[in-house]
Design a protein around this motif. Sequence first.
Motif, PDB file in Angstrom:
ATOM      1  N   PRO A  59       7.166   7.519 -16.182  1.00 39.76           N
ATOM      2  CA  PRO A  59       6.095   6.747 -15.858  1.00 39.76           C
ATOM      3  C   PRO A  59       7.019   6.000 -14.526  1.00 39.76           C
ATOM      4  N   GLY A  60       7.908   5.596 -14.486  1.00 40.49           N
ATOM      5  CA  GLY A  60       8.461   4.935 -13.493  1.00 40.49           C
ATOM      6  C   GLY A  60       9.323   5.723 -12.549  1.00 40.49           C
ATOM      7  N   ARG A  61       8.977   7.084 -12.254  1.00 44.66           N
ATOM      8  CA  ARG A  61       9.717   8.127 -11.605  1.00 44.66           C
ATOM      9  C   ARG A  61       9.374   7.728 -10.140  1.00 44.66           C
ATOM     10  N   TRP A  62       8.348   7.259  -9.805  1.00 43.16           N
ATOM     11  CA  TRP A  62       7.964   6.789  -8.359  1.00 43.16           C
ATOM     12  C   TRP A  62       7.646   5.403  -8.154  1.00 43.16           C
ATOM     13  N   SER A  63       8.049   4.773  -7.149  1.00 39.02           N
ATOM     14  CA  SER A  63       7.606   3.468  -6.616  1.00 39.02           C
ATOM     15  C   SER A  63       6.145   3.631  -6.576  1.00 39.02           C
ATOM     16  N   ALA A  64       5.209   2.718  -6.472  1.00 43.77           N
ATOM     17  CA  ALA A  64       3.678   2.897  -6.090  1.00 43.77           C
ATOM     18  C   ALA A  64       3.431   3.302  -4.736  1.00 43.77           C
ATOM     19  N   GLU A  65       4.592   2.762  -4.079  1.00 43.51           N
ATOM     20  CA  GLU A  65       4.364   3.252  -2.523  1.00 43.51           C
ATOM     21  C   GLU A  65       4.295   4.902  -2.208  1.00 43.51           C
ATOM     22  N   THR A  66       5.609   5.242  -2.768  1.00 46.40           N
ATOM     23  CA  THR A  66       6.034   6.669  -2.656  1.00 46.40           C
ATOM     24  C   THR A  66       4.873   7.475  -3.164  1.00 46.40           C
ATOM     25  N   GLU A  67       4.265   6.896  -4.385  1.00 44.07           N
ATOM     26  CA  GLU A  67       3.384   7.778  -5.108  1.00 44.07           C
ATOM     27  C   GLU A  67       2.135   7.832  -4.097  1.00 44.07           C
ATOM     28  N   LEU A  68       1.674   6.643  -3.533  1.00 44.72           N
ATOM     29  CA  LEU A  68       0.430   6.935  -2.760  1.00 44.72           C
ATOM     30  C   LEU A  68       0.944   7.959  -1.476  1.00 44.72           C
ATOM     31  N   LEU A  69       1.952   7.736  -1.237  1.00 42.91           N
ATOM     32  CA  LEU A  69       2.009   8.840   0.022  1.00 42.91           C
ATOM     33  C   LEU A  69       2.065  10.290  -0.451  1.00 42.91           C
ATOM     34  N   LEU A  70       2.468  10.447  -1.727  1.00 40.56           N
ATOM     35  CA  LEU A  70       2.550  11.863  -2.183  1.00 40.56           C
ATOM     36  C   LEU A  70       1.146  12.020  -2.410  1.00 40.56           C
ATOM     37  N   PHE A  71       0.233  11.243  -3.155  1.00 37.60           N
ATOM     38  CA  PHE A  71      -1.209  11.625  -3.204  1.00 37.60           C
ATOM     39  C   PHE A  71      -1.736  12.056  -2.123  1.00 37.60           C
ATOM     40  N   THR A  72      -1.445  11.284  -0.922  1.00 43.04           N
ATOM     41  CA  THR A  72      -2.051  11.122   0.242  1.00 43.04           C
ATOM     42  C   THR A  72      -1.690  12.585   1.162  1.00 43.04           C
ATOM     43  N   ALA A  73      -0.328  13.109   0.644  1.00 36.08           N
ATOM     44  CA  ALA A  73      -0.040  14.242   1.465  1.00 36.08           C
ATOM     45  C   ALA A  73      -0.762  15.440   0.763  1.00 36.08           C
ATOM     46  N   ALA A  74      -0.546  15.117  -0.623  1.00 39.53           N
ATOM     47  CA  ALA A  74      -1.453  16.267  -1.291  1.00 39.53           C
ATOM     48  C   ALA A  74      -2.916  16.520  -0.878  1.00 39.53           C
ATOM     49  N   ARG A  75      -3.649  15.250  -0.617  1.00 42.31           N
ATOM     50  CA  ARG A  75      -5.013  15.233  -0.182  1.00 42.31           C
ATOM     51  C   ARG A  75      -5.235  16.030   1.159  1.00 42.31           C
ATOM     52  N   ARG A  76      -4.306  15.599   2.178  1.00 44.46           N
ATOM     53  CA  ARG A  76      -4.212  15.956   3.679  1.00 44.46           C
ATOM     54  C   ARG A  76      -4.156  17.599   3.427  1.00 44.46           C
ATOM     55  N   ASP A  77      -3.184  18.143   2.513  1.00 44.11           N
ATOM     56  CA  ASP A  77      -3.234  19.661   2.496  1.00 44.11           C
ATOM     57  C   ASP A  77      -4.554  20.326   2.030  1.00 44.11           C
ATOM     58  N   HIS A  78      -4.772  19.694   0.775  1.00 45.41           N
ATOM     59  CA  HIS A  78      -5.962  20.271   0.395  1.00 45.41           C
ATOM     60  C   HIS A  78      -7.395  20.310   1.190  1.00 45.41           C
TER      61      HIS A  78
END
Length: 209
Positions: A59-78
């Motif tokens: 659960p602590g693998r990513w900081s909240a900020e990094t996680e937000l960037l990853l979700f946003t990157a995934a959404r942009r590609d989608h």
Amino acid sequence: MNRGRFISFEGIDGSGKSTQARRLAESLRARGLPVVLTREPGGSPGAEEIRQLVLTGDPGRWSAETELLLFTAARRDHLERLIEPALARGETVITDRFADSTRVYQGAARGDLRALVDRLHEMMISREPDVTLIFDMDPATALARTRSPDRAGSEDRFEGFGLAFQERLRAGFLEIAAAQPGRCRVIDAAGTADEVAARVRDALGWTPA
Ligand code: TYD
């Protein structure tokens, strides 16, 4: 050609929205409508790779900020590769989660991130579904569903956060629904799959074929 309709299904883990998204897609296809059923995080090959990064592991693998960037990157590609082209072809797109999940999950995990979530959305996504169905139910019941053996799997980083977290998520989804009544409809997700499917059809104004 008319653009297709863009529908998102949102709600806490275990609310049954994935089952209902599938049922809706099947019933529209049975009427001959072209439908793309997809999900987030994921939905395109690149975004599915990002899904693995964000949903598995500690659960602590990513900081909240990094996680937000990853979700946003995934959404942009989608959005670029699957959603926008399908809508442009006039197809209906049904997605199991979209930007409201980021607002609520990343906002609930770290309330002070909400402004950043909104800014990133505006810069990189800047699109809302035509209709969002928010599946609402008691988090304890939903959590019990997610723990049933037929759902066992490794994509459980968020489900591991527990009941208090799920309560915050529920409140977050209901806040969005209240703030954007033109786009959002709250669906009572308690009851049988048939009962909930009937509520979905009512909310969309569609009668069974
Ligand atoms: P998934 O297995 O699809 O869960 P569910 O069947 O409940 O939809 O996993 C998606 C998880 O990712 C879920 O716990 C919510 C979380 N999530 C975010 O935290 N932010 C996001 O932007 C999205 C799309 C999902």
